[in-house]
Write a protein that holds these residues in place. Structure first.
Motif, PDB file in Angstrom:
ATOM      1  N   ILE A  11     -22.957  -6.720   4.265  1.00 29.36           N
ATOM      2  CA  ILE A  11     -23.129  -5.314   4.615  1.00 29.36           C
ATOM      3  C   ILE A  11     -24.520  -5.076   5.202  1.00 29.36           C
ATOM      4  CG2 ILE A  11     -23.935  -4.602   2.324  1.00 29.36           C
ATOM      5  CD1 ILE A  11     -21.585  -2.568   4.590  1.00 29.36           C
ATOM      6  N   LEU A  12     -25.452  -5.992   4.875  1.00 26.94           N
ATOM      7  CA  LEU A  12     -26.818  -5.852   5.395  1.00 26.94           C
ATOM      8  C   LEU A  12     -26.840  -5.912   6.924  1.00 26.94           C
ATOM      9  CD1 LEU A  12     -28.838  -8.081   2.892  1.00 26.94           C
ATOM     10  CD2 LEU A  12     -28.558  -5.601   2.908  1.00 26.94           C
ATOM     11  N   TYR A  13     -25.830  -6.543   7.517  1.00 25.60           N
ATOM     12  CA  TYR A  13     -25.722  -6.591   8.973  1.00 25.60           C
ATOM     13  C   TYR A  13     -25.185  -5.264   9.504  1.00 25.60           C
ATOM     14  CZ  TYR A  13     -23.450  -7.654  13.460  1.00 25.60           C
ATOM     15  OH  TYR A  13     -23.024  -7.632  14.760  1.00 25.60           O
ATOM     16  N   PHE A  14     -24.156  -4.722   8.839  1.00 24.31           N
ATOM     17  CA  PHE A  14     -23.475  -3.534   9.373  1.00 24.31           C
ATOM     18  C   PHE A  14     -24.255  -2.238   9.149  1.00 24.31           C
ATOM     19  CE2 PHE A  14     -19.995  -6.554   8.862  1.00 24.31           C
ATOM     20  CZ  PHE A  14     -19.440  -6.476  10.124  1.00 24.31           C
ATOM     21  N   LEU A  15     -24.910  -2.163   7.998  1.00 27.11           N
ATOM     22  CA  LEU A  15     -25.562  -0.906   7.633  1.00 27.11           C
ATOM     23  C   LEU A  15     -26.523  -0.393   8.715  1.00 27.11           C
ATOM     24  CD1 LEU A  15     -24.950   0.814   5.239  1.00 27.11           C
ATOM     25  CD2 LEU A  15     -26.955  -0.127   4.078  1.00 27.11           C
ATOM     26  N   PRO A  16     -27.481  -1.233   9.159  1.00 32.95           N
ATOM     27  CA  PRO A  16     -28.386  -0.691  10.197  1.00 32.95           C
ATOM     28  C   PRO A  16     -27.666  -0.366  11.510  1.00 32.95           C
ATOM     29  CG  PRO A  16     -28.822  -3.017   9.816  1.00 32.95           C
ATOM     30  CD  PRO A  16     -27.885  -2.573   8.738  1.00 32.95           C
ATOM     31  N   ILE A  17     -26.630  -1.099  11.867  1.00 33.63           N
ATOM     32  CA  ILE A  17     -25.924  -0.792  13.123  1.00 33.63           C
ATOM     33  C   ILE A  17     -25.220   0.554  13.001  1.00 33.63           C
ATOM     34  CG2 ILE A  17     -24.148  -1.559  14.744  1.00 33.63           C
ATOM     35  CD1 ILE A  17     -24.725  -4.359  14.070  1.00 33.63           C
ATOM     36  N   LEU A  18     -24.574   0.750  11.835  1.00 34.81           N
ATOM     37  CA  LEU A  18     -23.867   2.019  11.615  1.00 34.81           C
ATOM     38  C   LEU A  18     -24.824   3.201  11.701  1.00 34.81           C
ATOM     39  CD1 LEU A  18     -21.582   1.029   8.616  1.00 34.81           C
ATOM     40  CD2 LEU A  18     -20.818   1.739  10.871  1.00 34.81           C
ATOM     41  N   LEU A  19     -26.055   2.996  11.209  1.00 36.27           N
ATOM     42  CA  LEU A  19     -27.029   4.080  11.177  1.00 36.27           C
ATOM     43  C   LEU A  19     -27.760   4.252  12.502  1.00 36.27           C
ATOM     44  CD1 LEU A  19     -28.773   3.734   7.700  1.00 36.27           C
ATOM     45  CD2 LEU A  19     -27.705   5.797   8.619  1.00 36.27           C
ATOM     46  N   PHE A  20     -28.157   3.137  13.090  1.00 33.72           N
ATOM     47  CA  PHE A  20     -29.056   3.239  14.240  1.00 33.72           C
ATOM     48  C   PHE A  20     -28.332   3.564  15.550  1.00 33.72           C
ATOM     49  CE2 PHE A  20     -32.350   0.476  11.900  1.00 33.72           C
ATOM     50  CZ  PHE A  20     -32.861   1.609  11.286  1.00 33.72           C
ATOM     51  N   CYS A  21     -27.067   3.199  15.666  1.00 34.27           N
ATOM     52  CA  CYS A  21     -26.368   3.539  16.913  1.00 34.27           C
ATOM     53  C   CYS A  21     -26.323   5.055  17.132  1.00 34.27           C
ATOM     54  CB  CYS A  21     -24.977   2.929  16.942  1.00 34.27           C
ATOM     55  SG  CYS A  21     -25.056   1.163  17.294  1.00 34.27           S
ATOM     56  N   PRO A  22     -25.880   5.837  16.124  1.00 31.76           N
ATOM     57  CA  PRO A  22     -25.933   7.290  16.359  1.00 31.76           C
ATOM     58  C   PRO A  22     -27.354   7.816  16.494  1.00 31.76           C
ATOM     59  CG  PRO A  22     -25.090   6.789  14.160  1.00 31.76           C
ATOM     60  CD  PRO A  22     -25.168   5.498  14.886  1.00 31.76           C
ATOM     61  N   ALA A  23     -28.341   7.105  15.908  1.00 29.85           N
ATOM     62  CA  ALA A  23     -29.734   7.565  16.047  1.00 29.85           C
ATOM     63  C   ALA A  23     -30.225   7.352  17.475  1.00 29.85           C
ATOM     64  CB  ALA A  23     -30.633   6.826  15.062  1.00 29.85           C
ATOM     65  N   ILE A  24     -29.776   6.260  18.100  1.00 29.05           N
ATOM     66  CA  ILE A  24     -30.186   6.005  19.489  1.00 29.05           C
ATOM     67  C   ILE A  24     -29.573   7.054  20.418  1.00 29.05           C
ATOM     68  CG2 ILE A  24     -29.881   4.395  21.436  1.00 29.05           C
ATOM     69  CD1 ILE A  24     -30.049   2.105  19.383  1.00 29.05           C
ATOM     70  N   THR A  25     -28.343   7.437  20.136  1.00 29.92           N
ATOM     71  CA  THR A  25     -27.631   8.320  21.075  1.00 29.92           C
ATOM     72  C   THR A  25     -27.777   9.811  20.771  1.00 29.92           C
ATOM     73  OG1 THR A  25     -25.679   8.098  19.708  1.00 29.92           O
ATOM     74  CG2 THR A  25     -25.825   6.659  21.636  1.00 29.92           C
ATOM     75  N   MET A  26     -28.303  10.160  19.594  1.00 34.28           N
ATOM     76  CA  MET A  26     -28.267  11.584  19.217  1.00 34.28           C
ATOM     77  C   MET A  26     -28.992  12.463  20.231  1.00 34.28           C
ATOM     78  SD  MET A  26     -30.771  11.631  15.906  1.00 34.28           S
ATOM     79  CE  MET A  26     -32.522  11.293  16.011  1.00 34.28           C
ATOM     80  N   ARG A  27     -30.035  11.922  20.875  1.00 33.37           N
ATOM     81  CA  ARG A  27     -30.811  12.708  21.839  1.00 33.37           C
ATOM     82  C   ARG A  27     -29.991  13.065  23.079  1.00 33.37           C
ATOM     83  NH1 ARG A  27     -33.448   9.823  24.457  1.00 33.37           N
ATOM     84  NH2 ARG A  27     -33.794  11.116  26.274  1.00 33.37           N
ATOM     85  N   SER A  28     -29.197  12.112  23.556  1.00 34.53           N
ATOM     86  CA  SER A  28     -28.737  12.114  24.948  1.00 34.53           C
ATOM     87  C   SER A  28     -28.243  13.466  25.476  1.00 34.53           C
ATOM     88  CB  SER A  28     -27.697  11.024  25.168  1.00 34.53           C
ATOM     89  OG  SER A  28     -26.594  11.233  24.354  1.00 34.53           O
ATOM     90  N   PHE A  29     -27.235  14.052  24.849  1.00 33.57           N
ATOM     91  CA  PHE A  29     -26.754  15.338  25.369  1.00 33.57           C
ATOM     92  C   PHE A  29     -27.259  16.514  24.537  1.00 33.57           C
ATOM     93  CE2 PHE A  29     -23.614  12.617  27.440  1.00 33.57           C
ATOM     94  CZ  PHE A  29     -23.683  13.140  28.718  1.00 33.57           C
ATOM     95  N   ALA A  30     -27.355  16.294  23.215  1.00 34.61           N
ATOM     96  CA  ALA A  30     -27.728  17.403  22.334  1.00 34.61           C
ATOM     97  C   ALA A  30     -29.091  17.966  22.717  1.00 34.61           C
ATOM     98  CB  ALA A  30     -27.731  16.937  20.885  1.00 34.61           C
ATOM     99  N   GLU A  31     -30.047  17.088  23.010  1.00 39.47           N
ATOM    100  CA  GLU A  31     -31.391  17.555  23.338  1.00 39.47           C
ATOM    101  C   GLU A  31     -31.400  18.309  24.673  1.00 39.47           C
ATOM    102  OE1 GLU A  31     -33.980  17.885  21.748  1.00 39.47           O
ATOM    103  OE2 GLU A  31     -35.510  18.211  23.274  1.00 39.47           O
TER     104      GLU A  31
END
Lengths: 249, 339
Positions: A64-84
């Motif tokens: 799970i140590l592999y999946f956890l950061p991917i699950l979290l960081f992918c939406p963190a990378i994209t959250m700016r794109s349209f919402a901002e």
């Protein structure tokens, strides 16, 4: 696709003008570095367990140590794109320029995928560390990275969709995380249901299993098609959402 | 150049724009005038293709903004009132990005030239290397204006282009818009009456999502000045002498007289309904004062608030459209007079 290129360049630059990309990069490297060290120590203490999977294979999808950061960081990378852009009002200028909605979505998507690839790039050093003390199967490693990129590509597409729906970055992140973790949890249905059909069905969604295959060098086209389908579906939905939300403040 | 037919836009139950139609000819500078919430921005947004109309159509140079969206958008430069700029880019980079989006090719330095031209017209050259986020509000507004003109589109749609500028900058921008009017069709929105007078050849007045009046500045002005209702007059001389003079002029009532200096007084005068025109009465009153050896120092026609102008225009229209509404329109007018 002229507009896609222009938007790609600006998005990528904007990602690295704000501190967020660096924060993600550092936290991600600390996390993966820690995981890698744990795995190395495990193997050093128990030399007899080394079978088909070495520390590099276990690093990719082994826990799970592999999946956890991917699950979290992918939406963190994209959250700016349209919402901002929606919050700042710049979406109005962007969408009234003579550009197609799909060009905008693709430009932002590829920029986010590039950031995702950038946060993984330094992990290639781990392979060099291993090579110093043993052997590295480069094709197996390439397969592991392919799987990682496919998984990230799908999650980032879901994150873009979330951002297209949201008005604030926080909402975009929460929706994005709900989507990525929802897809991940759906895959775990394989371990919950008992009938063979159900298990077969959910194993198609099971990213954990997919990554275990990719990590040992098995590139199954069904998996490739699955992730690319998620990408296509999420980006198509993003275009539709943008169109439907035009003019909504 | 721009034709709108029966435009409607509803936000849920609220109707922001309620069936407006207009035509804007090539090369005109047209002002959309109206109080806040009159539907100016909504109309401009629909023109720019950002907001789909609930009903009706808009075409730009024959291209439907919704059906031929891309081709129509390529013909216009739109500046939203929110001043949308990316704070992390430098002015030059931002304009270059926008020019690229709008299809200005980089071959032969065309994009560089376009950016340089836009910066020169909006007087941004000395801020070219600044981060947009570090600029003052007025400069940001100019960046947004430069963005609208960077690809040199035939149609410019500018939503409150002078909203956050200082007086000098306002004059600059008005001059710029006037000079651009030679080769562009320009639509500007504002809630400031003198602004329209300074820039526009035609004006469309909106209230509550409807067109209250449209025409050339002269036509509108004629409608407004014909019913001036009051004036202030500053004179040197005795109060009693002034009262006698005022009584002698027909259709003029003195409301109050205040002493400003030892021998100088300010009189507030109402022009009541009468057969003669308001301007003639003003003329007669001033002549009479001069004849009575009162030193007339200042005559100011009471500036009507825009709000009052709109109310008049709308009530007049309603009275003309529906005879049955006459009474309420009259009541409105009477009420206004009492103020």
């Amino acid at each position: 696709m002229r507009a896609t290129w222009a938007i790609f360049k600006r998005e990528l630059a904007a990602s690295f003008y704000t501190p967020l990309a660096y924060v993600i990069l550092v936290v991600f490297l600390l996390w993966n570095g820690g995981t890698f060290v744990l795995l190395l120590q495990q193997f050093a203490a128990n030399p007899e367990i080394s079978g088909t999977r070495g520390p590099l294979q276990l690093l990719f999808g082994g826990s799970i140590l592999y999946f956890l950061p991917i699950l979290l960081f992918c939406p963190a990378i994209t959250m700016r794109s349209f919402a901002e852009e929606r919050r700042a009002g710049t979406l109005e200028a962007l969408m009234t320029a003579p550009v197609r909605d799909v060009e905008v979505v693709l430009g932002k998507y590829f920029a986010a995928v590039t950031v995702y690839a950038a946060i993984w790039a330094p992990t290639a050093l781990y392979a060099l560390v291993i090579r110093k003390f043993g052997t590295v199967d480069w094709w197996t490693l390439a397969s592991a990275y392919l799987g990682t990129m496919l998984l990230g590509a799908a999650f980032i597409a879901l994150g873009i969709l979330a951002s297209a729906m949201a008005r604030s970055q926080v909402t975009a992140f929460i929706i994005g995380f709900a989507l990525t973790s929802g897809l991940f949890l759906a895959g775990l249905g394989k371990y919950v249901f008992e009938s063979e059909t159900q298990q077969a069905l959910f194993s198609h969604l099971n990213q954990w299993e997919h990554m275990e295959e990719f990590a040992v060098g098995v590139v199954d086209t069904r998996r490739v098609v699955f992730y690319l389908s998620v990408v296509a579906l999420a980006l198509f939905q993003s275009v539709r959402v943008l169109e439907a939300r035009k003019g909504v403040q | 150049m721009i034709v709108a037919k029966d435009l409607c836009r509803r936000y849920g139950a609220r109707t922001a724009v309620d069936g407006i139609s207009f035509e804007i000819a090539r090369g005109h500078i047209v002002g959309f005038l109206g109080p806040n919430g009159a539907g100016k921005s909504t109309t401009l947004r629909m023109m720019a293709g950002f907001l789909p109309p609930s009903e009706g159509t808009i075409t730009i140079d024959g291209l439907d903004v919704q059906e031929d969206s891309l081709a129509a958008r390529a013909k216009l430069g739109y500046m939203p009132e929110t001043v949308p700029v990316y704070p992390e880019l430098r002015v030059e980079e931002f304009l270059s990005f926008r020019a690229e989006l709008k299809g200005v090719r980089s071959t032969g330095g065309a994009r560089k030239k376009a950016v340089a031209r836009a910066m020169e017209l909006t007087r941004l050259q000395d801020r070219a290397k600044w981060l947009v986020g570090e600029l003052s509000k007025g400069y940001k507004q100019r960046v947004a204006l430069a963005d609208a003109i960077v690809a040199n589109p035939p149609v410019l749609i500018l939503d409150e282009p002078t909203a956050s500028l200082d007086p000098n900058q306002i004059i600059d921008v008005r001059e710029l818009i006037k000079s651009l009017g030679n080769e562009h069709t320009i639509v500007v929105s504002t809630h400031i009456l003198p602004e329209v007078e300074a820039m526009c050849s035609r004006v469309i007045i909106l209230t509550k999502g409807r067109v209250a009046a449209q025409g050339t500045m002269d036509e509108i002005r004629a409608r407004l000045s014909s019913d001036t209702r009051g004036l202030t007059l500053v004179f040197r001389g005795e109060r009693a002498a002034f009262d006698t003079v005022a009584e002698g002029v027909d259709g003029v009532t003195v409301q109050e007289v205040i002493a400003v200096e030892d021998d100088v007084r300010r009189a507030k005068i109402e022009l009541v309904d009468s057969d003669s025109g308001a301007s003639e009465r003003v003329e007669r009153l001033v002549n009479a004062c001069v004849g009575a050896k009162l030193g007339v120092r200042e005559v100011t026609l009471a500036a009507k608030s825009l709000e009052a102008v709109f109310r008049e225009l709308t009530t007049e229209d309603r009275a003309a459209d529906e005879p049955s509404a006459d009474k309420s329109a009259d009541a409105d007018r009477a009420e206004e007079k009492n103020k």
